[in-house]
Design a protein around this motif. Sequence first.
Motif, PDB file in Angstrom:
ATOM      1  N   ASP A 198      29.705  19.305 -15.903  1.00  0.00           N
ATOM      2  CA  ASP A 198      29.730  20.103 -14.670  1.00  0.00           C
ATOM      3  C   ASP A 198      29.074  21.459 -14.913  1.00  0.00           C
ATOM      4  OD1 ASP A 198      31.617  21.072 -16.400  1.00  0.00           O
ATOM      5  OD2 ASP A 198      33.134  21.439 -14.870  1.00  0.00           O
ATOM      6  N   GLU A 208      27.074  23.379 -13.386  1.00  0.00           N
ATOM      7  CA  GLU A 208      27.024  24.390 -12.329  1.00  0.00           C
ATOM      8  C   GLU A 208      28.384  25.045 -12.071  1.00  0.00           C
ATOM      9  OE1 GLU A 208      27.819  20.405 -10.799  1.00  0.00           O
ATOM     10  OE2 GLU A 208      26.051  21.181 -11.808  1.00  0.00           O
ATOM     11  N   ARG A 209      29.492  24.357 -12.393  1.00  0.00           N
ATOM     12  CA  ARG A 209      30.831  24.909 -12.183  1.00  0.00           C
ATOM     13  C   ARG A 209      31.585  25.114 -13.495  1.00  0.00           C
ATOM     14  NH1 ARG A 209      30.349  20.728  -8.896  1.00  0.00           N
ATOM     15  NH2 ARG A 209      31.911  19.521  -9.984  1.00  0.00           N
ATOM     16  N   MET A 210      30.856  25.104 -14.596  1.00  0.00           N
ATOM     17  CA  MET A 210      31.477  25.161 -15.907  1.00  0.00           C
ATOM     18  C   MET A 210      32.277  26.448 -16.122  1.00  0.00           C
ATOM     19  SD  MET A 210      29.591  24.581 -19.547  1.00  0.00           S
ATOM     20  CE  MET A 210      28.250  25.642 -19.090  1.00  0.00           C
ATOM     21  N   ARG A 228      35.617  26.394 -14.432  1.00  0.00           N
ATOM     22  CA  ARG A 228      36.552  25.539 -15.168  1.00  0.00           C
ATOM     23  C   ARG A 228      37.070  26.267 -16.411  1.00  0.00           C
ATOM     24  NH1 ARG A 228      35.537  22.061 -19.305  1.00  0.00           N
ATOM     25  NH2 ARG A 228      33.310  22.050 -18.881  1.00  0.00           N
TER      26      ARG A 228
END
Length: 171
Positions: A110, A112-114, A117
């Motif tokens: 992920d 783009e949303r790392m 997270r």
Amino acid sequence: MTADALLDRALVEEATKKSGLIWVRGSGPARALWHVWHDGAALLVGDGPGEQPLPAGLEAGAAAEVTVRSKDKGGRVVAWTAAVLVLEPHSEDWEAAVAELKGKRLNAPDAERMTERWARECRVLRLVPGAARTQLPDGSLAAAPLPTGATTRQPAPAALHRLLLKRRGRR
């Protein structure tokens, strides 16, 4: 600072920058961890889903033992003691660390949303070097591998050789 201390600090920095992995020991066994060297310290991210497990005992204010290996030969180059700082999500230091770590994180599911997270589920650590030991120990320090669920070594099924021989006979 003495000349020896400056040379030790330079060795720690150069060896850690160039090494892809460092071995970090907290209160339990050492683990090999990927890292990024930035602004005089090693940065780590882990302990979340899809990220590397960090060794036990890496808490704010604790000390960690870091061993750096040679990138080309794999042998131990230097060991140093680190002060562990846990960076608070979205703090100025955390944002700077995450910007460096994000560029080096490979195969993230992920990307783009790392960072979101990491802020929710992971810990970002900064290992600040202290004393360095350039004298290597006499022994190998070899240890048994840590237990893992990723082990695939199992006995071969009893009938496997017959299946393999049958295929060879069809050709």
